[in-house]
Design a protein around this motif. Sequence first.
Motif, PDB file in Angstrom:
ATOM      1  N   ALA A 442       0.817  -1.212   0.000  1.00 29.68           N
ATOM      2  CA  ALA A 442       0.000   0.000   0.000  1.00 29.68           C
ATOM      3  C   ALA A 442       0.852   1.264   0.000  1.00 29.68           C
ATOM      4  N   TRP A 443       1.992   1.212   0.663  1.00 32.95           N
ATOM      5  CA  TRP A 443       2.784   2.432   0.855  1.00 32.95           C
ATOM      6  C   TRP A 443       3.887   2.644  -0.164  1.00 32.95           C
ATOM      7  N   ALA A 458      -2.568  10.169   4.265  1.00 36.36           N
ATOM      8  CA  ALA A 458      -2.732   9.022   3.371  1.00 36.36           C
ATOM      9  C   ALA A 458      -2.136   7.762   3.984  1.00 36.36           C
ATOM     10  N   ARG A 461      -4.465   6.669   6.801  1.00 34.49           N
ATOM     11  CA  ARG A 461      -5.743   6.151   6.293  1.00 34.49           C
ATOM     12  C   ARG A 461      -5.583   4.738   5.742  1.00 34.49           C
ATOM     13  N   SER A 462      -4.525   4.500   4.971  1.00 27.44           N
ATOM     14  CA  SER A 462      -4.332   3.162   4.402  1.00 27.44           C
ATOM     15  C   SER A 462      -4.070   2.137   5.499  1.00 27.44           C
ATOM     16  N   THR A 465      -7.413   1.506   7.395  1.00 26.98           N
ATOM     17  CA  THR A 465      -8.332   0.699   6.595  1.00 26.98           C
ATOM     18  C   THR A 465      -7.971  -0.777   6.672  1.00 26.98           C
TER      19      THR A 465
END
Length: 536
Positions: A442-443, A458, A461-462, A465
Amino acid sequence: MKLPWKPWRSATRAWRSTSNMTLNPLPSAAVPGVTFEARRPAQVAPLRTDIALFIGTAPRGPVGLPVRVPGWRAYEAVFGGLSPSSDMGHAVKGYFSNGGEILWVLRLAPAAQPATGLWPLIADGGYAPAVLGVDTLRVLAATPGTWGRRLSVRPAYRVRSDGQGMIDLDVYDNGQLAERLAGIEPGDLSAAVAEHSSLIRVDPEPGSPPLPATAGAGPRTRSWEPVHLGGGSDGSTPSRSDYAAALLVAVEEQEPALLVLPDLHRHLGEGDAAAVILGAARFADRRLDLLVVADAPEQVETGAEARAWIARFGNDPAVHRAVATYHPWIDMHDPIGTPAAPLRRLGPGGHVAGAISRLDRALGAYVTPANASLNDCIDLARRPPPYEQGRLSALGLNALRCQSARGVVVWGGRMTRSDDGRPRFVAHRRLIHRLVRALRRAWAPMVFEANDDGLRLAVARSATTLLLEAFHANILKGTRPEEAFRVVVDDTVNTPESREAGQIVCEIAIAPAIPMEFIHFRVGLSADGTVEFIET
């Protein structure tokens, strides 16, 4: 339907590591029937946590190079299957028998040499295309080992209807046609054979004189005497340094999440074997997404013996964080055994890794890989009494037990306790491995973004989630998300110094579903373009 792509005709259905294509049937808009289109296979999936990597010896196959193997038949085709001098083939068979789906294999064969044979082109006074360059070629087995002595090659030359000369090579294994390479342009002989053959290579023989110039176009057909391969060697027994070098290569592969060393105790003494496991543990600990599935020495039976073995790790906490040991050794049916010795005794790591892989795909990486029956096991090599088994379990040697109607069962899910810290559990470590892989995916696209509040939002948030999904799947404990995890990216962890260094730090704390303390690890996006994980 998927079929192996074979540019050259072959008498076998053996999977080849050099094949990079698959065929998929596609509907034709013009003519009824089945058409095919060549496509590259799917890329490896670094997010998966059910794939293992084995390091050991094999009768054949590439040396020092990890090869992705999609099943037992593929292993047989590339690495030669079972061998009386190696446990790896039997461990690989156990891995697939217990539900393993994909496997990486790194073969050790120090100083091994391929079998070879000379192909004299004009010794019989016959014709040879001048474009071949020299008057003698050398045919080599594709990989080192004495297995190549079974091979022979029957070369032939022919002229097509358009006048183009071609070379055909029929490759025989133990007298049976195994591979046919047809229609090779003589000027591309070495390259074409290397690209399309899984059995042989053809190179000019060093020091051979050049072919003399010939008048005319030569005959329409020409055949040579068969080339029989000989010599070759399987190399020496791998040393501690050979294993250390292999680990350096193995940890570069991002897809495997399990590491198994099935031949380790056959090759090395107890001290050197422990040093290799310790080295593997340190590599895995730095990655934070790799579990070492280890075997204890076969003779360990008491708590005192296990404690003496674990003491060789020098209280290094990396072993407690990265190594899961299973014991005792197992007896399995040996297809290449004899009537007097029908069973094979080996460490259980390969079989257990297969069970872990199966449970991972069925239930998830966070499920304890225990209370699961092992297939392809006949019996246990040792059966410690209950009081000794309790001592072994307290040290993190996960038991295998024989149970009525269930056979051999994995009966433990702890990490190897190399230090005085509280016990760690395989399920918790595997949960971290899964989260690290998901967060890395994701990162990674955020690297090189502007290091501002928007990026921090961001990142948070990822992570939130992903952890909310884990919480709602009952992977984490607590009745509310704030009881199950924390995500911190504020100024308490992102200091002005870290910002100036081009880093962003996200601190994550998670509580697994059974009672235990939070596990802390920090994740940083560095200026050099890497995503770094540090356990605290």
